[in-house]
Design a protein around this motif. Structure first.
Motif, PDB file in Angstrom:
ATOM      1  N   ASP A  39      -0.238  10.360  53.031  1.00  0.00           N
ATOM      2  CA  ASP A  39       0.885   9.920  52.472  1.00  0.00           C
ATOM      3  C   ASP A  39       2.014   9.895  53.643  1.00  0.00           C
ATOM      4  OD1 ASP A  39       1.965  12.427  53.331  1.00  0.00           O
ATOM      5  OD2 ASP A  39       1.247  13.225  51.415  1.00  0.00           O
ATOM      6  N   ASP A  40       3.049   9.207  53.330  1.00  0.00           N
ATOM      7  CA  ASP A  40       4.148   8.975  54.443  1.00  0.00           C
ATOM      8  C   ASP A  40       4.619  10.045  54.968  1.00  0.00           C
ATOM      9  OD1 ASP A  40       5.867   6.530  55.382  1.00  0.00           O
ATOM     10  OD2 ASP A  40       7.361   7.945  54.735  1.00  0.00           O
ATOM     11  N   LYS A  41       4.667  11.102  54.382  1.00  0.00           N
ATOM     12  CA  LYS A  41       5.438  12.556  54.901  1.00  0.00           C
ATOM     13  C   LYS A  41       4.484  13.031  55.936  1.00  0.00           C
ATOM     14  CE  LYS A  41       6.633  17.100  53.636  1.00  0.00           C
ATOM     15  NZ  LYS A  41       6.523  18.151  52.648  1.00  0.00           N
ATOM     16  N   THR A  42       3.030  12.920  55.574  1.00  0.00           N
ATOM     17  CA  THR A  42       2.092  13.231  56.816  1.00  0.00           C
ATOM     18  C   THR A  42       2.028  12.284  58.023  1.00  0.00           C
ATOM     19  OG1 THR A  42       0.707  14.094  55.055  1.00  0.00           O
ATOM     20  CG2 THR A  42      -0.384  13.699  57.202  1.00  0.00           C
ATOM     21  N   ILE A  43       2.251  11.006  57.590  1.00  0.00           N
ATOM     22  CA  ILE A  43       2.494   9.948  58.886  1.00  0.00           C
ATOM     23  C   ILE A  43       3.623  10.217  59.823  1.00  0.00           C
ATOM     24  CG2 ILE A  43       2.823   7.566  59.588  1.00  0.00           C
ATOM     25  CD1 ILE A  43       1.270   6.834  57.162  1.00  0.00           C
ATOM     26  N   LEU A  91       4.036  11.404  63.631  1.00  0.00           N
ATOM     27  CA  LEU A  91       4.828  10.691  64.738  1.00  0.00           C
ATOM     28  C   LEU A  91       5.880  11.381  65.253  1.00  0.00           C
ATOM     29  CD1 LEU A  91       5.467   7.221  62.517  1.00  0.00           C
ATOM     30  CD2 LEU A  91       4.096   7.465  64.545  1.00  0.00           C
ATOM     31  N   LYS A  92       6.605  12.657  64.429  1.00  0.00           N
ATOM     32  CA  LYS A  92       7.268  13.254  65.201  1.00  0.00           C
ATOM     33  C   LYS A  92       6.843  14.194  66.377  1.00  0.00           C
ATOM     34  CE  LYS A  92      10.348  13.958  61.093  1.00  0.00           C
ATOM     35  NZ  LYS A  92      10.783  14.899  59.965  1.00  0.00           N
ATOM     36  N   LYS A  93       5.599  14.371  66.331  1.00  0.00           N
ATOM     37  CA  LYS A  93       5.150  15.199  67.306  1.00  0.00           C
ATOM     38  C   LYS A  93       4.938  14.613  68.628  1.00  0.00           C
ATOM     39  CE  LYS A  93       1.953  17.667  64.332  1.00  0.00           C
ATOM     40  NZ  LYS A  93       0.673  18.084  63.957  1.00  0.00           N
ATOM     41  N   ILE A  94       5.234  13.025  68.452  1.00  0.00           N
ATOM     42  CA  ILE A  94       5.299  12.229  69.812  1.00  0.00           C
ATOM     43  C   ILE A  94       6.722  11.667  70.004  1.00  0.00           C
ATOM     44  CG2 ILE A  94       2.701  11.822  70.190  1.00  0.00           C
ATOM     45  CD1 ILE A  94       2.872   9.304  68.847  1.00  0.00           C
ATOM     46  N   GLY A 113       1.334  -1.232  71.467  1.00  0.00           N
ATOM     47  CA  GLY A 113       0.044  -1.734  71.292  1.00  0.00           C
ATOM     48  C   GLY A 113      -0.644  -1.073  72.452  1.00  0.00           C
ATOM     49  N   ALA A 114      -0.093  -0.339  73.256  1.00  0.00           N
ATOM     50  CA  ALA A 114      -0.538   0.067  74.421  1.00  0.00           C
ATOM     51  C   ALA A 114      -1.743   1.120  74.089  1.00  0.00           C
ATOM     52  CB  ALA A 114       0.389   0.784  75.379  1.00  0.00           C
ATOM     53  N   CYS A 115      -1.442   1.808  73.041  1.00  0.00           N
ATOM     54  CA  CYS A 115      -2.737   2.770  72.650  1.00  0.00           C
ATOM     55  C   CYS A 115      -3.948   2.124  72.222  1.00  0.00           C
ATOM     56  CB  CYS A 115      -2.163   3.753  71.725  1.00  0.00           C
ATOM     57  SG  CYS A 115      -1.385   2.907  70.101  1.00  0.00           S
ATOM     58  N   GLY A 116      -3.773   0.927  71.798  1.00  0.00           N
ATOM     59  CA  GLY A 116      -4.977   0.038  71.206  1.00  0.00           C
ATOM     60  C   GLY A 116      -4.626  -0.261  69.605  1.00  0.00           C
ATOM     61  N   TYR A 117      -3.634   0.431  69.146  1.00  0.00           N
ATOM     62  CA  TYR A 117      -3.334   0.023  67.756  1.00  0.00           C
ATOM     63  C   TYR A 117      -2.128  -1.019  67.718  1.00  0.00           C
ATOM     64  CZ  TYR A 117      -6.996   3.622  66.612  1.00  0.00           C
ATOM     65  OH  TYR A 117      -8.232   4.241  66.645  1.00  0.00           O
ATOM     66  N   SER A 118      -2.062  -1.713  66.602  1.00  0.00           N
ATOM     67  CA  SER A 118      -0.841  -2.762  66.602  1.00  0.00           C
ATOM     68  C   SER A 118       0.440  -2.044  66.138  1.00  0.00           C
ATOM     69  CB  SER A 118      -1.399  -3.792  65.414  1.00  0.00           C
ATOM     70  OG  SER A 118      -1.465  -3.095  64.221  1.00  0.00           O
ATOM     71  N   SER A 119       0.448  -0.937  65.664  1.00  0.00           N
ATOM     72  CA  SER A 119       1.517  -0.066  65.300  1.00  0.00           C
ATOM     73  C   SER A 119       1.525   1.233  65.489  1.00  0.00           C
ATOM     74  CB  SER A 119       2.077  -0.552  63.826  1.00  0.00           C
ATOM     75  OG  SER A 119       1.358   0.171  62.960  1.00  0.00           O
ATOM     76  N   CYS A 120       2.897   1.870  65.543  1.00  0.00           N
ATOM     77  CA  CYS A 120       2.804   3.325  65.682  1.00  0.00           C
ATOM     78  C   CYS A 120       2.201   4.084  64.333  1.00  0.00           C
ATOM     79  CB  CYS A 120       3.980   3.881  66.053  1.00  0.00           C
ATOM     80  SG  CYS A 120       4.746   3.334  67.573  1.00  0.00           S
ATOM     81  N   ARG A 121       2.286   3.223  63.309  1.00  0.00           N
ATOM     82  CA  ARG A 121       1.779   3.796  61.998  1.00  0.00           C
ATOM     83  C   ARG A 121       0.517   3.867  61.987  1.00  0.00           C
ATOM     84  NH1 ARG A 121       5.469   5.100  57.988  1.00  0.00           N
ATOM     85  NH2 ARG A 121       3.716   4.623  56.352  1.00  0.00           N
ATOM     86  N   GLU A 122      -0.184   2.702  62.353  1.00  0.00           N
ATOM     87  CA  GLU A 122      -1.395   2.476  62.325  1.00  0.00           C
ATOM     88  C   GLU A 122      -2.402   3.707  63.246  1.00  0.00           C
ATOM     89  OE1 GLU A 122      -4.914  -0.807  63.723  1.00  0.00           O
ATOM     90  OE2 GLU A 122      -2.704  -1.355  63.129  1.00  0.00           O
ATOM     91  N   LYS A 123      -1.846   3.957  64.525  1.00  0.00           N
ATOM     92  CA  LYS A 123      -2.115   4.696  65.338  1.00  0.00           C
ATOM     93  C   LYS A 123      -1.868   6.351  64.643  1.00  0.00           C
ATOM     94  CE  LYS A 123      -0.930   7.628  68.062  1.00  0.00           C
ATOM     95  NZ  LYS A 123      -0.473   7.655  69.643  1.00  0.00           N
ATOM     96  N   ALA A 124      -1.081   6.344  63.761  1.00  0.00           N
ATOM     97  CA  ALA A 124      -0.783   7.730  63.489  1.00  0.00           C
ATOM     98  C   ALA A 124      -2.259   7.980  62.403  1.00  0.00           C
ATOM     99  CB  ALA A 124       0.461   8.097  62.772  1.00  0.00           C
ATOM    100  N   ILE A 125      -2.409   6.954  61.721  1.00  0.00           N
ATOM    101  CA  ILE A 125      -3.545   7.197  60.647  1.00  0.00           C
ATOM    102  C   ILE A 125      -4.545   7.510  61.303  1.00  0.00           C
ATOM    103  CG2 ILE A 125      -4.542   5.704  59.029  1.00  0.00           C
ATOM    104  CD1 ILE A 125      -1.980   4.244  58.281  1.00  0.00           C
ATOM    105  N   ALA A 126      -4.838   6.604  62.335  1.00  0.00           N
ATOM    106  CA  ALA A 126      -6.259   6.818  63.185  1.00  0.00           C
ATOM    107  C   ALA A 126      -6.229   8.310  63.513  1.00  0.00           C
ATOM    108  CB  ALA A 126      -6.084   5.915  64.415  1.00  0.00           C
ATOM    109  N   VAL A 127      -5.050   8.872  64.080  1.00  0.00           N
ATOM    110  CA  VAL A 127      -5.067  10.343  64.442  1.00  0.00           C
ATOM    111  C   VAL A 127      -5.377  11.481  63.169  1.00  0.00           C
ATOM    112  CG1 VAL A 127      -3.576  12.097  65.300  1.00  0.00           C
ATOM    113  CG2 VAL A 127      -3.290  10.064  66.397  1.00  0.00           C
ATOM    114  N   TYR A 128      -4.838  10.869  62.060  1.00  0.00           N
ATOM    115  CA  TYR A 128      -5.252  11.508  60.795  1.00  0.00           C
ATOM    116  C   TYR A 128      -6.802  11.453  60.665  1.00  0.00           C
ATOM    117  CZ  TYR A 128      -4.935  13.193  56.196  1.00  0.00           C
ATOM    118  OH  TYR A 128      -5.392  14.064  54.869  1.00  0.00           O
TER     119      TYR A 128
END
Length: 568
Positions: free
Chosen positions: A348-352, A356-359, A371-386
């Motif tokens: 959910d958005d709260k978890t995402i 994001l707040k941790k970084i 996109g430096a991390c390999g993901y097109s957006s910060c949210r997409e990277k956050a979902i990958a972290v999850y």
């Protein structure tokens, strides 16, 4: 499960280039190490091409093939029609002769299997029962559809690939005991032949790059065979298969279908998105994951695309091309596909937001989506972290900002003046203490020549000799500041670091102490000298008195002695 791509842990440098290049993000990154997620991977080979550290390798099956040959099996080679682009030869017999020298019993072009596949495509076109038809010669496209576009499975032509078709035809014609080895440019073939439906058809897959290395190791030069007589100067039009539009060249297009050729994974995914979401009907789509076709395959390391394209054209067009060659297809070439959809859990958005707040991304504007991390957006990277696919701290801007912040805290917290000079002795950085110690807060040191402020030859000496000068006491008259100075040369960065410890107060205290000591010594010296003079005067006075007394007493003695003599 055998991993087709393997990572060398020691070589992974955390550049995330492989993740950026992966169209389906099938690479996880945890504990500073990238790993292929086998169930998610479509084996496009992009990560192999872009890795700057050669941290990835392909499972090599040359040893397996050598084992077949050593055990005296009849080993048949099925060689992909893109071979002219890999071996720079329009003489198939030259390559075939080289393969025979390696120990292969029989060599035939996979174009024979492509011929059979094209006939199956023509049957599908003639029936006209499918809403849209996507060719299935490319195993990467098949994996892409099964794993990421399962709604498009109904559009996959239910036909095996040319590699499988050819293997079936070879084993049907020459017996189940022969060993069939496919040789081609495609990494994904190493996985395709291990598909449960294809058991015992292909016995090994060797890439063009692996074959080149094998020939080199055996000291076999293709040029030795170039002048050999060619027994059969005919090839199939299916030799066009490895180039864009090659499949379309081989089929009868007299139908109501519209024919389209799509190459490159980005274009393939855009086309599949349209097919799944839109109301698109009546297309026969030749789809190839490699941009430019199989001649640009992940394991076909050729000099340039246009040369590879030209090599295939020259090979096919210079032959007596025949699409009517007497080829018997007595095997079942049907193929079924299944839903293997890869599903990510979307939090959910709260978890995402909490991730994001941790970084350091507290609001929308903080999400750079670089996109430096390999993901097109910060949210997409956050979902990958999850989903445990990505490391929280893969954010390069955040880590750089954090590193710079820590570095600045350390440098600016130092009580010593710290300056960084370039090779031309211009000041690149100066910490807060540098301004405070020299009382120049209203000036800007950065960008100025160091000699504009600090007159000391050590800076040029260190630059020219590349040898440090440490712990030198320097007094800068301009500022009336004395420092204990170290000048350090950084060869790696061609920079000079100056560290100045302010010892002005200590020096002045020492100077005052020395002055007091000097004055004390001077006073003591004067007292000593005065005392010596007094002593000398006293001694002189005592000396005269003693002499007079001696004379008087002597006279008195003599008088007494004389008197005593007279009395006698």
């Amino acid at each position: 499960m055998i991993n087709t791509i393997r990572f060398k842990e020691a070589n992974c440098k955390n550049c995330y280039k492989c993740i950026r290049s992966c169209p389906v993000k099938a690479i996880s990154f945890n504990n500073d190490q990238a790993q292929i997620m086998e169930d998610n991977c479509i084996l496009c080979g992009n990560c192999l091409k872009v890795c700057p550290q050669n941290a990835k390798s392909v499972v090599d099956e040359i040893g397996k093939v050598k084992g077949f040959i050593k055990k005296k099996y009849s080993v048949y080679a099925s060689i992909a029609p893109s071979f002219p682009s890999a071996f720079k030869s329009n003489n198939a017999k030259a390559l075939f002769s080289a393969l025979e020298k390696l120990g292969f019993s029989y060599i035939e072009e996979t174009a024979v299997g492509a011929f059979a596949v094209s006939r199956e495509y023509e049957k599908l076109i003639k029936k006209g029962e499918m809403k849209n038809i996507i060719t299935t010669a490319c195993p990467v496209v098949v994996s892409l559809v099964e794993k990421y576009y399962p709604k498009a499975i109904e559009y996959l032509a239910p036909v095996v690939s040319p590699m499988i078709a050819h293997a079936k035809m070879l084993k049907h014609a020459y017996g189940e005991n022969i060993k069939v080895v496919f040789i081609g440019p495609c990494l994904a073939k190493k996985k395709e032949y291990r598909d449960g439906e294809n058991d015992n058809l292909i016995d090994a897959v060797v890439t063009f790059d692996e074959l080149k290395k094998w020939l080199e190791d055996e000291g076999i030069d293709l040029n030795e065979f170039q002048n050999e007589n060619i027994k059969d100067d005919e090839t199939l039009i299916e030799g066009y298969y490895p180039i864009v539009g090659g499949i379309l060249k081989t089929i009868n297009k007299e139908s109501s279908y519209k024919f389209l050729s799509v190459d490159g994974l980005k274009s393939c995914m855009e086309t599949l998105d349209a097919l799944v979401k839109g109301n698109i009907n009546g297309y026969f789509i030749e789809m190839n994951s490699c941009r430019g076709g199989c001649i640009n395959g992940s394991c076909n390391n050729n000099s340039s695309f246009i040369e590879a394209y030209d090599d295939v054209l020259n090979y096919v067009s210079n032959k007596i091309v025949s699409g009517l060659k007497d080829i018997k297809v007595d095997v079942d070439l049907s193929k079924g596909f299944c839903d293997k959809e890869v599903k990510n859990i979307i939090p959910d958005d709260k978890t995402i937001r909490s991730i994001l707040k941790k970084i350091g991304k507290f609001k929308k504007e903080d999400e750079l989506n670089c996109g430096a991390c390999g993901y097109s957006s910060c949210r997409e990277k956050a979902i990958a972290v999850y989903n445990n696919k990505a490391d929280l701290h893969m954010c390069l801007p955040y880590m750089r900002e954090k590193a710079e912040s820590i570095s600045n805290i350390i440098i600016n917290s130092s009580p010593n003046a710290i300056l960084a000079l370039n090779s031309e002795l211009y000041i690149q950085e100066a910490n807060n203490s540098a301004y405070r110690i020299f009382n120049i807060e209203n000036m800007n040191l950065v960008g100025k020549n160091v000699f504009d402020f600090f007159d000391c030859p050590d800076f040029a000496i260190v630059r020219d000799t590349e040898k440090d000068i440490l712990n030198q006491k320097i007094h800068y008259d301009k500022f009336d500041v004395t420092v204990e100075q170290s000048v350090i040369y950084s060869k790696e960065h061609e920079a000079i670091i100056i560290i100045m410890k302010d010892i002005t107060k200590e020096e002045k205290n020492q100077e005052q102490m020395n002055k007091v000591r000097s004055e004390t010594v001077e006073i003591a010296q004067r007292v000593i000298e005065k005392q010596m003079r007094v002593a000398q005067e006293i001694a002189s006075l005592l000396g005269e008195t003693t002499a007079e007394t001696k004379v008087a007493l002597t006279k008195l003695k003599d008088t007494i002695v004389t008197k005593m003599g007279e009395d006698e």
